[in-house]
Design a protein around this motif. Structure first.
Motif, mmCIF file in Angstrom:
data_model
loop_
_atom_site.group_PDB
_atom_site.id
_atom_site.type_symbol
_atom_site.label_atom_id
_atom_site.label_comp_id
_atom_site.label_asym_id
_atom_site.label_seq_id
_atom_site.Cartn_x
_atom_site.Cartn_y
_atom_site.Cartn_z
ATOM 1 N N ILE A 1 37.794 26.096 38.210
ATOM 2 C CA ILE A 1 38.596 26.723 37.150
ATOM 3 C C ILE A 1 39.829 27.332 37.803
ATOM 4 C CG2 ILE A 1 38.692 28.505 35.372
ATOM 5 C CD1 ILE A 1 35.751 28.170 34.906
ATOM 6 N N ASN A 2 40.980 26.757 37.538
ATOM 7 C CA ASN A 2 42.230 27.183 38.181
ATOM 8 C C ASN A 2 42.899 28.305 37.394
ATOM 9 O OD1 ASN A 2 44.323 27.205 40.050
ATOM 10 N ND2 ASN A 2 45.496 25.652 38.916
ATOM 11 N N VAL A 3 42.156 29.391 37.231
ATOM 12 C CA VAL A 3 42.659 30.561 36.512
ATOM 13 C C VAL A 3 42.296 31.802 37.332
ATOM 14 C CG1 VAL A 3 42.580 31.917 34.381
ATOM 15 C CG2 VAL A 3 42.313 29.422 34.277
ATOM 16 N N PRO A 4 43.260 32.661 37.646
ATOM 17 C CA PRO A 4 42.941 33.865 38.415
ATOM 18 C C PRO A 4 42.130 34.853 37.578
ATOM 19 C CG PRO A 4 45.213 33.950 37.668
ATOM 20 C CD PRO A 4 44.691 32.583 37.311
ATOM 21 N N THR A 5 41.272 35.602 38.233
ATOM 22 C CA THR A 5 40.524 36.642 37.537
ATOM 23 C C THR A 5 41.430 37.857 37.325
ATOM 24 O OG1 THR A 5 39.731 37.747 39.540
ATOM 25 C CG2 THR A 5 38.420 35.891 38.702
ATOM 26 N N ALA A 6 40.998 38.738 36.422
ATOM 27 C CA ALA A 6 41.741 39.990 36.233
ATOM 28 C C ALA A 6 41.723 40.809 37.516
ATOM 29 C CB ALA A 6 41.122 40.778 35.083
ATOM 30 N N ARG A 7 40.594 40.814 38.197
ATOM 31 C CA ARG A 7 40.478 41.610 39.420
ATOM 32 C C ARG A 7 41.417 41.117 40.518
ATOM 33 N NH1 ARG A 7 34.000 43.044 39.877
ATOM 34 N NH2 ARG A 7 34.121 44.903 38.565
#
Length: 312
Positions: A224-230
């Motif tokens: 999943i090429n999406v950064p986490t909020a953290r």
């Protein structure tokens, strides 16, 4: 005599089959996450021959509470099952009559995890999570929505805004009948931001119709090429889990039988294959540890709801 023996054998077989058949409640409309999980359960019980002919039925309403009000009346019946997750825990706490709680149920197993993703249209000026949180602070009338009030998306959005220093009480959540309907509303220009289950939003993300700003996972998820909020400096995360429950009042033999069946199902290759096909993430947690998890999760959800001003 042979005919009598054959008749007796068929009767015993039918009785055994009936005793092993489960009725599985999906307390939501067809096609959603609860319905998909219930039907995957029934299909796997059948193909593995653990319990053929399991029947799924739907009773939608109030985030799952409408169906549960009737389900909990089947106390002691190990062949009645219901699937639900985080959203329904929140719905129990926001329900006006307080008629259903986790004390009315027997936790059997946590089965799958999903994550929320904050998305905007591809043409949106918000390119990062920082852009979005800054915009919310200057414009609390930003049109933010997704599934129902107190849904996983609503809770994650509130968590992000609070963790970034925003006034979460000013969040005006615009509910839709589901994640997909929320995305459609955004693409039609009716919303600025949507928080959706990643599995539902994935096709639009990969097609470039929407831009993913942050995933609710505790750490980056492979594939999943999406950064986490953290990763982006915002201490917010939320796991949108779903599990299976029975009514309260099961005897020891009933609990043991049910735990054995669901445990064998969760470890089967048929189950894992089906979850991959349905873009669901397997996460098996058996009854005792699942119950411990629920004790802590209930407190966390209660705090998030209170922060959003949805409960006192």
């Amino acid at each position: 005599m042979k005919n009598l023996l054959l008749t007796a054998l068929l009767t015993l077989t039918a009785t055994a089959s009936a005793q092993s058949t489960y009725r599985i409640l999906a307390p939501a409309t067809t096609g959603g996450g609860y319905d998909t999980l219930a039907r995957n359960l029934a299909k796997t019980l059948d193909v593995t021959r653990l319990a053929p002919n399991a029947a799924v039925y739907n009773v939608p309403g109030e985030g799952g509470v409408v169906g549960l009000r009737e389900f909990v009346k089947m106390r002691g019946d190990e062949h009645q099952l219901v699937v639900f997750g985080l959203t329904t825990i929140a719905a129990m706490q926001t329900s006006k009559d307080g008629s259903v709680s986790l004390r009315d149920l027997t936790p059997v197993a946590r089965l799958v995890n999903d994550y929320e993703v904050l998305i905007v249209p591809a043409s949106s000026p918000y390119r990062t999570l920082g852009d979005l949180t800054a915009a919310f602070k200057s414009n609390p009338n930003l049109r933010v929505g997704g599934a129902s009030v107190a849904s996983a998306g609503h809770l994650f959005t509130g968590n992000v805004l609070q963790a970034s220093g925003g006034n979460v009480r000013t969040l005006k959540w615009v509910p839709s009948s589901g994640n997909l309907q929320g995305i459609k509303a955004m693409l039609a220009g009716e919303l600025d931001v949507v928080s959706s289950s990643y599995g539902v939003a994935e096709d639009d993300i990969k097609a470039g119709r929407v831009r993913a700003l942050a995933l609710s996972a505790p750490e980056r998820i492979p594939g999943i090429n999406v950064p986490t909020a953290r990763e982006q400096g915002v201490d917010a995360e939320l796991v949108n889990w779903r599990g299976v429950f029975a009514p309260a009042g099961l005897d020891a033999a009933g609990r043991a039988s049910l735990n054995s069946v669901v445990g064998r199902l969760a470890r089967s290759k048929e189950w894992r294959t089906l979850l991959v096909q349905e873009k669901q993430n397997s996460f098996y947690q058996p009854g005792v540890s699942f119950a411990y998890f629920l004790d802590r999760e209930e407190l966390r959800i209660k705090a998030l709801l209170r922060d959003l001003g949805l409960t006192k």
